[in-house]
Each structure stands twice: as structure tokens, then as C-alpha cells.
Design an enzyme around this catalytic site. Structure first.
Site, PDB file in Angstrom:
ATOM      1  N   HIS A 156       0.833  -1.198   0.000  1.00 26.80           N
ATOM      2  CA  HIS A 156       0.000   0.000   0.000  1.00 26.80           C
ATOM      3  C   HIS A 156       0.874   1.257   0.000  1.00 26.80           C
ATOM      4  O   HIS A 156       1.584   1.519   0.959  1.00 26.80           O
ATOM      5  CB  HIS A 156      -0.886  -0.035   1.263  1.00 26.80           C
ATOM      6  CG  HIS A 156      -1.832   1.100   1.370  1.00 26.80           C
ATOM      7  ND1 HIS A 156      -1.759   2.045   2.375  1.00 26.80           N
ATOM      8  CD2 HIS A 156      -2.904   1.452   0.604  1.00 26.80           C
ATOM      9  CE1 HIS A 156      -2.737   2.913   2.235  1.00 26.80           C
ATOM     10  NE2 HIS A 156      -3.444   2.582   1.177  1.00 26.80           N
TER      11      HIS A 156
ATOM     12  N   GLU B 193       1.332  -0.652  -5.127  1.00 29.61           N
ATOM     13  CA  GLU B 193       0.237   0.272  -5.402  1.00 29.61           C
ATOM     14  C   GLU B 193       0.722   1.683  -5.745  1.00 29.61           C
ATOM     15  O   GLU B 193       1.663   2.184  -5.129  1.00 29.61           O
ATOM     16  CB  GLU B 193      -0.690   0.374  -4.176  1.00 29.61           C
ATOM     17  CG  GLU B 193      -1.990   1.059  -4.518  1.00 29.61           C
ATOM     18  CD  GLU B 193      -2.575   1.927  -3.426  1.00 29.61           C
ATOM     19  OE1 GLU B 193      -1.870   2.277  -2.468  1.00 29.61           O
ATOM     20  OE2 GLU B 193      -3.761   2.267  -3.560  1.00 29.61           O
TER      21      GLU B 193
ATOM     22  N   ASP C 206      -1.084   5.563  -6.282  1.00 29.55           N
ATOM     23  CA  ASP C 206      -2.222   6.480  -6.397  1.00 29.55           C
ATOM     24  C   ASP C 206      -1.810   7.541  -7.414  1.00 29.55           C
ATOM     25  O   ASP C 206      -0.689   8.046  -7.356  1.00 29.55           O
ATOM     26  CB  ASP C 206      -2.510   7.153  -5.050  1.00 29.55           C
ATOM     27  CG  ASP C 206      -3.047   6.161  -4.028  1.00 29.55           C
ATOM     28  OD1 ASP C 206      -4.082   5.539  -4.302  1.00 29.55           O
ATOM     29  OD2 ASP C 206      -2.420   6.030  -2.960  1.00 29.55           O
TER      30      ASP C 206
ATOM     31  N   HIS D  58      -0.938  10.386  -3.108  1.00 24.62           N
ATOM     32  CA  HIS D  58      -2.208   9.872  -2.608  1.00 24.62           C
ATOM     33  C   HIS D  58      -3.345  10.881  -2.693  1.00 24.62           C
ATOM     34  O   HIS D  58      -4.476  10.540  -3.021  1.00 24.62           O
ATOM     35  CB  HIS D  58      -2.083   9.392  -1.158  1.00 24.62           C
ATOM     36  CG  HIS D  58      -3.395   8.885  -0.630  1.00 24.62           C
ATOM     37  ND1 HIS D  58      -4.263   9.668   0.096  1.00 24.62           N
ATOM     38  CD2 HIS D  58      -4.010   7.693  -0.798  1.00 24.62           C
ATOM     39  CE1 HIS D  58      -5.350   8.962   0.377  1.00 24.62           C
ATOM     40  NE2 HIS D  58      -5.220   7.766  -0.148  1.00 24.62           N
TER      41      HIS D  58
ATOM     42  N   GLU E  58      -4.190   3.348  -8.908  1.00 30.06           N
ATOM     43  CA  GLU E  58      -5.529   3.876  -8.609  1.00 30.06           C
ATOM     44  C   GLU E  58      -5.716   5.226  -9.263  1.00 30.06           C
ATOM     45  O   GLU E  58      -4.903   6.137  -9.071  1.00 30.06           O
ATOM     46  CB  GLU E  58      -5.732   4.031  -7.089  1.00 30.06           C
ATOM     47  CG  GLU E  58      -7.122   4.609  -6.789  1.00 30.06           C
ATOM     48  CD  GLU E  58      -7.376   4.928  -5.318  1.00 30.06           C
ATOM     49  OE1 GLU E  58      -6.592   4.480  -4.455  1.00 30.06           O
ATOM     50  OE2 GLU E  58      -8.346   5.657  -5.054  1.00 30.06           O
TER      51      GLU E  58
END
Ligand code: CA
Length: 341
Positions: free
Chosen positions: A32, A59, A61, A74, A165
Site C-alpha cells: 500500500h 500500489e 495512487d 495519494h 488507482e
């Protein structure tokens, strides 16, 4: 013999033949924001560390700069992880925030990045993590991160996947930018195109997930994230999305869901953990379930350690994957689960 086969003892193979329902996809650990429990989130150092820790997926963002460059950050804001308020004080918006989309990439590259902190008092969000303002980090572009991961895959012989994401697509559109189109094009350029490629693309906005699949032509794996209604992630009604009908609609376009912990586990009740029916409903619809976010230093009341929390999610709830700030512990746990009995 490949890595998956190595774990299968004769007894396990017999069990799988008798009980085919126990056949499940390999459990996965998603780092994460990189190995964010150990280094400032989304820095290339945190990515390299997560890769070295053997996380299955890393991951990212993604938000856009003023010049439409996807960067790994993020928040759509900059002041919670950087020195933007000191370096560009006059770029503050009326709401008191600094938006990545108001800065060109060359301006964003001038910012010093640190461990996440509260801009009101300057204190770190996680007190025990990497010291605030120590060492030197910057905001990476999505492309820099893809090049790092693919380079590490080559030099180590591993095959770590990516888990990007798309942040706030509706908001980006209001600012005149189509973030999904830009990200999908870059994924394609770097070879992330089909369901056999090591990628899950994720988004909280269900309208956008449908658009990514139906209009933008993305054919790789896609995950619908789930938040609490009112969390500000998107205008999606997650309560109706988590019903059987809602999940059926999700299953038409997506390969999995990414619920928060509280959507899977209903807190402690007389020391007994209870579960929602989300995982079993998702499984019937062949949706994978990747839960977020497991942190060793921010445990829910029902778990005394990250290991216990991993057990609750992987073994008791039966999720397929977890997002964790501490990927080394997640990987160690999955290896333990996969050992020969
Ligand atoms: Ca995320």
C-alpha cells in the site's frame, strides 16, 4: 515446476481433487503506497523496498499535474506530504489547500517530500515511522515508477505487478483533465493491457470504472474500490453497490472489489469477530476481494497484532488479497499459509 506448483504436496493435490471448491487463486499482498510503513509513502525508495520485500503488487495512487503528467501521490493536495506551503506560499487556494493540478511537473519536482503529517501542527500521522523531514525524497511520475518496477523485475528476475488507482476522476474532469484516458494510455504503452498482465487498475468511482471498461477500451484487470458513503472518495452509493444487485452490476465490468476493513469484519462482539456476507456474495459472482488497509501500527480493536489481523482476513474472512503498509509481514504470512502441511 513453477512457484505455484511447488507448494502442492501429494496430500494437498488429493484434497483439491476431492474438494475442488477449496481451489482458490493464490493469496496476494499489495504494498500500500509502497512499503509505506517504513519509508515515506509513494517515494521511489518505498517502491524499491516493497519490491525487495517480495510484495506481489505495488500500489500507485495517481493524480495529474497542471501539464497533465500523471504523478504518484495519494491526495489531490500537496501539503500533507511535502514542503509546498513553505516553497510556494502564494499558490494556496481559498480553501487553504495546495492542489497538485495547480503546479507543473517541474514545480512539483522542486518539492521536498516527507512522511505524512498533519499540516495544522506539523506532527506525523504515524509517530513510529520514518522520521519526518529526514533524508531526501521527491514525488515520482507514474512513468518513473513503472520504469523502476520493470527495471527491478529484470534485475531480480521477479515479476512484481502494479496496482494503480485513478484518483477522483470526476474532480479531474471539472478541472479540464481526463485522468483515466491518460493513465490507460500509459498502461498500454508499458505493456499492461490484458488480464494476463500483472496489473489491477482500481478506482472508487463506479461510473468511471464502467467508463474505463466500456468507453476507454481497457482490457486488463479492474477493481471497484469501496468506501463509506460520505467519505468524499466519489459520488458512488457504496451501500447499494454492496448489495447482491449492486455487486452483480460491478461483476459485469470489474474483476474484483476493494472493500475497507469494516465492510468485511463487523467489530468485536464478546471477543468473537463477525463477518459481513460481502466476501461470500463476491465469491459467488467470481469477484476477487482485496481488503484495505492493514497496518501494524494502526490495528482495529479486534486484532492484537498484524499477524492476527492477517489471519482474520486471509483465513477467516477468506479474502484474496490485502493492501498493507507492512508488506514484509503480509508476505511472510502468505508464505506460512502456503507451506507444505
Ligand atoms: Ca489507493
Amino acid at each position: 515446476m513453477n512457484d505455484g506448483m511447488k507448494f502442492l504436496s501429494t496430500r494437498a493435490i488429493v484434497l483439491l481433487l476431492i474438494f475442488p471448491s477449496v481451489v482458490q487463486a493464490q493469496k496476494i499482498v499489495i504494498a500500500h503506497r509502497g512499503a509505506s510503513g517504513y519509508l515515506p509513502e509513494h517515494t521511489l525508495a518505498a517502491v524499491a523496498m516493497a519490491h525487495a520485500m517480495d510484495a506481489d503488487y505495488l500500489e500507485q495512487d495517481i493524480v495529474l499535474t497542471k501539464d497533465a503528467v500523471p504523478v504518484v501521490l495519494h491526495d489531490i493536495h500537496l501539503e500533507t506530504v511535502s514542503d509546498v506551503a513553505k516553497r510556494f506560499p502564494d499558490r494556496i487556494r481559498k480553501d487553504g489547500r495546495y492542489y497538485a493540478i495547480d503546479f507543473t511537473l517541474s514545480e512539483i519536482k522542486q518539492l521536498k517530500v516527507t512522511e505524512r503529517f498533519d499540516p495544522k501542527d506539523g506532527q506525523p500521522v504515524f509517530a513510529g515511522r520514518f522520521p519526518i523531514w529526514q533524508a531526501s525524497f521527491e514525488i515520482p511520475t507514474f512513468e518513473e515508477e513503472l520504469q523502476l518496477i520493470q527495471g527491478l523485475n529484470k534485475s531480480t528476475g521477479k515479476d512484481a505487478g502494479i496496482y494503480p488507482e485513478i484518483k477522483k476522476p470526476a474532480w479531474h474532469r471539472q478541472q479540464g483533465q481526463d485522468i483515466s484516458r491518460i493513465v490507460v494510455e500509459m498502461l498500454s504503452r508499458y505493456g499492461y493491457k490484458t488480464k494476463t498482465d500483472r496489473v489491477y487498475l482500481q478506482c472508487f468511482d463506479f461510473e468511471e470504472v464502467k467508463r474505463i471498461r466500456n468507453e476507454l477500451g481497457y482490457r486488463g484487470k479492474l477493481v471497484q474500490l469501496i468506501a463509506a458513503n460520505g467519505s468524499g472518495e466519489s459520488s458512488t452509493d457504496y451501500r447499494s453497490l454492496m448489495t447482491r444487485e449492486g455487486l452483480q452490476a460491478v461483476a459485469k465490468v470489474a474483476d474484483g472489489i476493494g472493500p475497507a476493513l469494516q465492510h468485511v469484519v463487523i467489530g468485536p462482539n464478546n471477543n468473537t469477530v463477525k463477518f459481513t456476507d460481502l466476501v461470500s456474495t463476491a465469491r459467488k459472482l467470481r469477484l476477487e476481494v482485496h481488503a484495505h488497509t492493514l497496518r501494524a501500527d494502526a490495528l482495529p480493536a479486534y486484532a492484537k497484532s498484524l499477524e492476527e489481523l492477517l489471519h482474520i482476513f486471509f483465513v477467516q474472512a477468506g479474502v484474496d488479497g490485502v493492501f498493507t503498509d507492512h508488506p514484509d509481514q503480509g508476505v511472510a504470512f502468505v508464505r506460512f499459509l502456503s507451506r507444505d502441511p
